[in-house]
Design an enzyme around this catalytic site. Structure first.
Site, PDB file in Angstrom:
ATOM      1  N   HIS A 286       0.822  -1.217   0.000  1.00 18.82           N
ATOM      2  CA  HIS A 286       0.000   0.000   0.000  1.00 18.82           C
ATOM      3  C   HIS A 286       0.854   1.265   0.000  1.00 18.82           C
ATOM      4  O   HIS A 286       0.360   2.348   0.294  1.00 18.82           O
ATOM      5  CB  HIS A 286      -0.911   0.018   1.223  1.00 18.82           C
ATOM      6  CG  HIS A 286      -1.753  -1.201   1.369  1.00 18.82           C
ATOM      7  ND1 HIS A 286      -2.625  -1.618   0.397  1.00 18.82           N
ATOM      8  CD2 HIS A 286      -1.830  -2.125   2.378  1.00 18.82           C
ATOM      9  CE1 HIS A 286      -3.228  -2.733   0.801  1.00 18.82           C
ATOM     10  NE2 HIS A 286      -2.755  -3.060   1.987  1.00 18.82           N
TER      11      HIS A 286
ATOM     12  N   HIS B 125      -7.225  -4.251  -0.801  1.00 18.98           N
ATOM     13  CA  HIS B 125      -6.614  -5.545  -1.095  1.00 18.98           C
ATOM     14  C   HIS B 125      -7.231  -6.177  -2.337  1.00 18.98           C
ATOM     15  O   HIS B 125      -6.989  -7.341  -2.632  1.00 18.98           O
ATOM     16  CB  HIS B 125      -6.796  -6.513   0.079  1.00 18.98           C
ATOM     17  CG  HIS B 125      -6.293  -5.985   1.377  1.00 18.98           C
ATOM     18  ND1 HIS B 125      -7.111  -5.372   2.294  1.00 18.98           N
ATOM     19  CD2 HIS B 125      -5.047  -5.957   1.902  1.00 18.98           C
ATOM     20  CE1 HIS B 125      -6.396  -4.998   3.342  1.00 18.98           C
ATOM     21  NE2 HIS B 125      -5.142  -5.334   3.128  1.00 18.98           N
TER      22      HIS B 125
END
Length: 330
Positions: A57, A219
């Protein structure tokens, strides 16, 4: 899927070696526990602010370590929560005796492992508080969570809490401010493409060339719906309207985070921001601050998210405070 990696099993370890080599004197790296640590931590008399989660991320969380923001970021494997031992090591590396705040995105593994680490730290006599970020309005529950997911609003919580800690506020004060910021944040995202987790070697999901996934998580979790691609002015409305339906932002200054998911160029993100700005103006929402860029990504996913934070003078003051990190430019 082609990637610039040595081996899927060493992606995080190799990135940490690169971070250490790129930022000597600014950051320290604990390779055994996969921690990115502010070089001068622990700071005497300062509340420590720690966050982390699965890697992939970036720049969240490791890019936000430095004066005015995080003291330590804990790096799990790609899209995988760090272990309680890793988080405990982070607390031990940063705590100066006046307490530590853990900022946790609302994913089941993260919540459980950070909570366990906090309990272990407390048993060692370290005062630990935590704030959970759950700002995603897309779905109530997902594959990874009970309740709303923690997404782009995490950036605002880390920024405001980090600045308050840097200013010498107490653990109780920093925690209350972080919680207020988390409660004031709402987010919604969309994907134009999937991402590919290195260990999987194939896209997480399939999208046709004329399709988008609306309401995705960071995700690659499924969102609210799969829809046909449309002009950005229409897509902006599909992101903004659910946020405004969920919380009344009128009458308060608002921080806007126009966030890229990793594979969307800035020219498109600024085009999206233009539409978001027009939509908010038409709805009587006052934009006080904004940032546009990649802050909470999902590897190489093409897409974007919009986060709105209902601010007050104190939140805005800490938002404007100086910050020196590798991944965020205010």
């Amino acid at each position: 899927m082609k990637k610039l990696i040595n081996d899927p099993g060493t992606v995080v370890a190799d990135a940490l070696r690169g971070i250490e080599a790129a930022h000597p004197g600014t950051l320290k790296v604990d390779h055994a526990n996969k921690l990115i640590i502010r070089a001068d931590a622990p700071r005497s008399g300062k509340v420590a602010v720690i966050s982390g989660g699965g890697s992939g991320h970036e720049p969240l969380h490791g890019g936000f370590v430095g004066p005015g923001m995080l003291d330590v970021a804990v790096a799990g494997e790609v899209f995988t929560s760090p272990t309680p031992d890793q988080v405990l090591a982070a607390v031990q590396a940063a705590d100066s005796g006046v307490g530590t705040l853990l900022i946790v995105k609302n994913y089941t593994g993260d919540v459980m492992n950070f909570e366990m680490a906090g309990e272990l730290a407390a048993a060692d006599g370290i005062e630990v508080a935590s704030v959970t970020v759950a700002d995603d309005v897309a779905v109530t529950d997902s594959l990874f969570t009970a309740g709303r997911r923690g997404v782009g609003g995490t950036v605002a919580v880390e920024k405001v809490a980090g600045a308050a800690a840097e200013a010498g506020r107490s653990l109780a004060e920093v925690t209350a401010l972080a919680q207020r910021t988390a409660d004031a944040a709402r987010s919604m995202g969309l994907a134009l493409t999937s991402c590919t987790v290195p260990a999987a070697g194939r896209p997480t999901f399939d999208l046709a060339d004329d399709e988008i996934e609306l309401g995705i998580g960071i995700h690659g979790e499924p969102g609210r719906s799969r829809e046909k691609i449309a002009p950005v002015r229409e897509l902006a409305a599909r992101l903004v309207d659910p946020i405004l339906d969920d919380l009344d932002f009128t009458g308060s200054p608002v921080i806007v985070i126009c966030n890229g998911m990793g594979g969307t160029p800035l020219i498109e993100l600024y085009g999206l921001y233009a539409e978001v700005s027009d939509l908010l103006s038409a709805r009587g929402v006052q934009i006080a601050r904004n940032i546009v860029g990649n802050y909470v990504t999902s590897l190489e996913m093409a897409g974007a998210s919009i986060s709105l934070v209902k601010a007050d003078d104190e939140i805005l003051g800490y938002w404007d405070a100086p910050v020196s990190t590798t991944g965020l430019r205010w």
